[in-house]
Motif scaffolding. Sequence first.
Motif, PDB file in Angstrom:
ATOM      1  N   UNK A   1      27.170  -1.187 -41.119  1.00  0.00           N
ATOM      2  CA  UNK A   1      27.055  -2.475 -41.817  1.00  0.00           C
ATOM      3  C   UNK A   1      27.798  -3.568 -41.062  1.00  0.00           C
ATOM      4  N   UNK A   2      28.998  -3.240 -40.572  1.00  0.00           N
ATOM      5  CA  UNK A   2      29.775  -4.224 -39.811  1.00  0.00           C
ATOM      6  C   UNK A   2      29.052  -4.617 -38.529  1.00  0.00           C
ATOM      7  N   UNK A   3      28.393  -3.664 -37.892  1.00  0.00           N
ATOM      8  CA  UNK A   3      27.654  -3.971 -36.662  1.00  0.00           C
ATOM      9  C   UNK A   3      26.430  -4.833 -36.956  1.00  0.00           C
ATOM     10  N   UNK A   4      25.755  -4.565 -38.073  1.00  0.00           N
ATOM     11  CA  UNK A   4      24.625  -5.411 -38.457  1.00  0.00           C
ATOM     12  C   UNK A   4      25.082  -6.850 -38.668  1.00  0.00           C
ATOM     13  N   UNK A   5      26.205  -7.002 -39.351  1.00  0.00           N
ATOM     14  CA  UNK A   5      26.745  -8.347 -39.597  1.00  0.00           C
ATOM     15  C   UNK A   5      27.069  -9.037 -38.273  1.00  0.00           C
ATOM     16  N   UNK A   6      27.659  -8.280 -37.355  1.00  0.00           N
ATOM     17  CA  UNK A   6      28.014  -8.848 -36.047  1.00  0.00           C
ATOM     18  C   UNK A   6      26.769  -9.327 -35.312  1.00  0.00           C
ATOM     19  N   UNK A   7      25.711  -8.539 -35.340  1.00  0.00           N
ATOM     20  CA  UNK A   7      24.473  -8.950 -34.684  1.00  0.00           C
ATOM     21  C   UNK A   7      23.892 -10.201 -35.303  1.00  0.00           C
ATOM     22  N   UNK A   8      23.936 -10.293 -36.618  1.00  0.00           N
ATOM     23  CA  UNK A   8      23.443 -11.487 -37.296  1.00  0.00           C
ATOM     24  C   UNK A   8      24.258 -12.721 -36.906  1.00  0.00           C
ATOM     25  N   UNK A   9      25.580 -12.540 -36.819  1.00  0.00           N
ATOM     26  CA  UNK A   9      26.451 -13.652 -36.430  1.00  0.00           C
ATOM     27  C   UNK A   9      26.102 -14.139 -35.025  1.00  0.00           C
TER      28      UNK A   9
ATOM     29  N   UNK B   1      21.978 -13.653 -27.567  1.00  0.00           N
ATOM     30  CA  UNK B   1      22.496 -12.827 -28.659  1.00  0.00           C
ATOM     31  C   UNK B   1      22.386 -11.342 -28.327  1.00  0.00           C
ATOM     32  N   UNK B   2      21.239 -10.932 -27.797  1.00  0.00           N
ATOM     33  CA  UNK B   2      21.047  -9.526 -27.429  1.00  0.00           C
ATOM     34  C   UNK B   2      22.021  -9.108 -26.340  1.00  0.00           C
ATOM     35  N   UNK B   3      22.204  -9.963 -25.335  1.00  0.00           N
ATOM     36  CA  UNK B   3      23.099  -9.639 -24.221  1.00  0.00           C
ATOM     37  C   UNK B   3      24.533  -9.437 -24.700  1.00  0.00           C
TER      38      UNK B   3
END
Length: 345
Positions: A111-119, A294-296
Amino acid sequence: MGIFERYLSVWVGLAILAGVFLGNLAPDTFTVIAGLEYAHVNFVIAVLIWVMIYPMMVQIDFSAVKDVGKSPKGLVLTLVINWLIKPFTMAALGWLFFKVFFVDFVDPQTASEYIAGMILLGVAPCTAMVFVWSQLTKGDPNYTLVQVSVNDLIMVVAFAPITALLLGVSDIQVPWATLLSSVGLYVVLPLIAGVITRYMLQKKGDDSQVNAFVAKLKPWSMVGLLATVVLLFGFQAETIIAEPQNIALIAIPLLIQTYGIFFIAFYAAKKMKLTHKVAAPACMIATSNFFELAVAVAISLFGLHSGAALATVVGVLVEVPVMLSLVAIVNRSRHLFAEDAVTQS
């Protein structure tokens, strides 16, 4: 309006299905194409984006760019949305959904990683595709160029601090190769090509040859868009089939964010009495994301197979269909905006 533009949403839907089908049918082919990249900038996608935005670059008249300064409101709107609102609403929505609403469906680390990706998506405003959205909404090409350029300059100094603040990570390394390569490939080089083409076609203030040339190119621009959609969904076809539930969970807050930011910008543009050709690209720039960056960063910080990387990829998959729906909204609301010259203050 040609058949491509009139039924664009249908063609994109078919391109999405084709991408998922072909990506699962011939995954090795798409793996090879995906590997043709430098600093997470795919060369095939870059060529297709060139095909999409080159017609708009030809339309840019540098003698008119100076007049953009007489209408600063659209630029102010874009900057406020991109840097003072969008990153923080994305972080808030990520936390709300993955720490509250979806807490029973995703483990805390993921969940924390998903949030980080969204940020990371929220802190990276779009560069290349903005020209496509602006072209589809008949935005002012000169104004769009200035908006994108100013955003890119701010991104150089603001991306790392805002990302560090929202992620709680002190040592954010900006992937300069990705940032600079993208700006060079997607903005600088096609802009130079467009300027040269316009100079060669324009004769003593007569734009007839320029307009005729652009009209011939526009169908190819739509072909480039559809081919890009096929590749993007083809690259992630196996993930889409293997993890549909996770993709759906990530897509929900991303959809709310995208539509929410758009309507904030749209409402503000109307209240600011912007002309439609300024309001349209302003709303588009405020809404779309610089997904290569963002992906990089997601891969460098969390790893290739992390939840953060998956979230940024879902952002890519969601963006094209959603942005096309917003293009339709903008085009149908033309009557709500003034159609004065871009020099309106």
